[in-house]
Design a protein around this motif. Structure first.
Motif, PDB file in Angstrom:
ATOM      1  N   SER A 149       0.826  -1.209   0.000  1.00 23.35           N
ATOM      2  CA  SER A 149       0.000   0.000   0.000  1.00 23.35           C
ATOM      3  C   SER A 149       0.861   1.260   0.000  1.00 23.35           C
ATOM      4  O   SER A 149       2.019   1.249   0.421  1.00 23.35           O
ATOM      5  N   LEU A 196      -1.304  12.903  -0.111  1.00 23.51           N
ATOM      6  CA  LEU A 196      -2.556  12.340   0.390  1.00 23.51           C
ATOM      7  C   LEU A 196      -3.473  11.883  -0.741  1.00 23.51           C
ATOM      8  O   LEU A 196      -4.292  10.978  -0.549  1.00 23.51           O
ATOM      9  N   ALA A 199      -2.930   8.163  -1.268  1.00 16.10           N
ATOM     10  CA  ALA A 199      -2.628   7.341  -0.093  1.00 16.10           C
ATOM     11  C   ALA A 199      -3.696   6.279   0.161  1.00 16.10           C
ATOM     12  O   ALA A 199      -4.893   6.553   0.079  1.00 16.10           O
ATOM     13  N   ASP A 200      -3.244   5.073   0.462  1.00 22.27           N
ATOM     14  CA  ASP A 200      -4.138   4.019   0.944  1.00 22.27           C
ATOM     15  C   ASP A 200      -4.253   4.064   2.460  1.00 22.27           C
ATOM     16  O   ASP A 200      -5.269   3.657   3.023  1.00 22.27           O
ATOM     17  N   VAL A 201      -3.190   4.541   3.097  1.00 18.80           N
ATOM     18  CA  VAL A 201      -3.100   4.575   4.553  1.00 18.80           C
ATOM     19  C   VAL A 201      -2.495   5.906   4.973  1.00 18.80           C
ATOM     20  O   VAL A 201      -1.496   6.345   4.391  1.00 18.80           O
ATOM     21  N   VAL A 202      -3.105   6.547   5.977  1.00 24.66           N
ATOM     22  CA  VAL A 202      -2.535   7.745   6.579  1.00 24.66           C
ATOM     23  C   VAL A 202      -2.518   7.523   8.087  1.00 24.66           C
ATOM     24  O   VAL A 202      -3.555   7.221   8.685  1.00 24.66           O
ATOM     25  N   LEU A 224      -8.038  13.062   0.435  1.00 21.91           N
ATOM     26  CA  LEU A 224      -7.916  11.612   0.548  1.00 21.91           C
ATOM     27  C   LEU A 224      -8.797  10.902  -0.467  1.00 21.91           C
ATOM     28  O   LEU A 224      -9.945  11.284  -0.689  1.00 21.91           O
ATOM     29  N   GLN A 227     -10.273   4.938  -1.092  1.00 23.93           N
ATOM     30  CA  GLN A 227      -9.715   3.720  -0.508  1.00 23.93           C
ATOM     31  C   GLN A 227      -8.895   3.989   0.754  1.00 23.93           C
ATOM     32  O   GLN A 227      -8.421   3.064   1.399  1.00 23.93           O
ATOM     33  N   ALA A 228      -8.755   5.254   1.147  1.00 24.65           N
ATOM     34  CA  ALA A 228      -7.860   5.591   2.261  1.00 24.65           C
ATOM     35  C   ALA A 228      -8.451   5.189   3.612  1.00 24.65           C
ATOM     36  O   ALA A 228      -9.653   5.329   3.864  1.00 24.65           O
ATOM     37  N   PHE A 230      -7.754   6.203   7.579  1.00 27.06           N
ATOM     38  CA  PHE A 230      -7.085   7.225   8.396  1.00 27.06           C
ATOM     39  C   PHE A 230      -6.917   6.699   9.817  1.00 27.06           C
ATOM     40  O   PHE A 230      -7.865   6.210  10.436  1.00 27.06           O
ATOM     41  N   ILE A 253     -14.204   7.959   2.622  1.00 27.15           N
ATOM     42  CA  ILE A 253     -12.974   7.194   2.802  1.00 27.15           C
ATOM     43  C   ILE A 253     -13.354   5.813   3.330  1.00 27.15           C
ATOM     44  O   ILE A 253     -14.496   5.586   3.756  1.00 27.15           O
TER      45      ILE A 253
END
Length: 320
Positions: A149, A196, A199-202, A224, A227-228, A230, A253
């Motif tokens: 990811s 961002l 991003a898939d992950v934050v 975002l 698919q993100a 958080f 999200i």
């Protein structure tokens, strides 16, 4: 290096400790002039003892701290110190130390547990188990891999660096945001906003201070993609919580893992409880089996440095 202390300090202990950890403190302070108070039930007599103290262990009430004229050093029982940023009239000689670095592993593991739980459907499977409902088809078709990811880690301190290592172990493409910390790729809001968008992950690992409060605002959250996921294991005040809630409820999200919130404890009527695909971990992210003993040992070691006139570990500044 300062001179060793010739007059034994008066010590005020208000840290929340389990009995075993408190026993370590009692043993270390045997023969010392010290007083133990209940952090969760402060009394006037406790305040009177604190105002006579040279040293404090624990997160005392900010208004008590403002009234103190004798305190020389306060060892916090936390990493965060935002509660004291608005304190007025503190002595310039007052030293405050925190527990920076103590919670990096448990906090990062909590974030990973939440991420994997959402990516692998545990947030749906656990309720299905309670209902004894076989949910193979409806869960399996939506499962995702964390592996590979794109991830953005907000903060490049001890927790942020540990989080980055764990994500890189899953061969994630990781970028870190920090204004000044060496090793971070993202330095300003423009570069952060650009990162961002894919991003898939934050994962937010930022503390709450004058430069981070409200940093993750409505505009940045809007960048975002759908698919993100958080994650916040930093501080609730860093994020525009109403905007995040609106995005979760609108399925803008994919989900969230929230360890810290603007209001703690979170009241039953708070809308975060009802947000879809959201795991709330109740500010437990820093917990681990030896946590309270480690806090006690840290204070005891720093106290020895203080008495010997040596530099204290993890001194923090309340200045902007």
């Amino acid at each position: 290096m300062a001179s060793p202390q010739t007059i034994p300090p008066r010590i005020f202990v208000t840290a929340f400790l389990k009995p075993e950890a408190l026993a370590l403190v009692h043993e270390a302070l045997a023969g010392e002039d010290y007083y133990v108070a209940d952090r969760f039930n402060p009394r006037e007599e406790d305040k009177a003892e604190f105002l006579k103290a040279d040293v404090a262990f624990g997160n005392v009430l900010p208004d008590w701290l403002e009234e103190s004229t004798s305190l020389k050093w306060m060892q916090l029982e936390s990493t965060g110190f935002e509660y004291y940023l608005g304190c007025k009239g503190l002595s310039p000689d007052l030293q405050i130390t925190n527990l920076r670095g103590m919670f990096e592993r448990p906090a990062a593991e909590t974030a990973m547990a939440g991420l994997l739980g959402l990516f692998r459907g545990m947030n749906q499977l656990i309720p299905a188990n309670r209902e004894r409902k076989w949910s193979e088809i409806e869960v399996r078709v939506n499962l995702r891999l964390l592996h590979g990811s794109k991830a953005v880690v907000l903060g490049h301190g001890s927790v942020g660096k540990r989080m980055r290592k764990l994500l890189e172990a899953y061969e994630c493409d990781v970028q870190s945001y920090a204004r000044t910390s060496e090793g971070a790729e993202l330095r300003d809001q423009k570069s952060l906003g650009d990162a961002l968008t894919t991003a898939d992950v934050v994962v937010c690992c930022l503390p709450n201070n004058l430069s981070t409060k409200g940093l993750i605002n409505r505009e940045l959250l809007a960048r975002l993609p759908e698919q993100a996921v958080f994650v916040n294991i930093g501080r609730g005040a860093v994020v525009d919580e109403p905007a995040l809630i609106k995005m979760l409820n609108g399925h803008r999200i994919a989900g969230a893992v929230i360890d810290v919130t603007q209001q703690e404890p979170l009241p039953p009527e708070h809308p975060l409880w009802g947000c879809p695909h959201t795991i709330l971990t109740h500010h437990t992210g820093g917990g681990y089996p030896d946590e309270y003993n480690a806090k006690a040992r840290y204070f005891i070691a720093n106290l020895q440095r203080y008495k010997q006139g040596e530099a204290l570990q993890n001194i923090i500044s309340l200045q902007p």
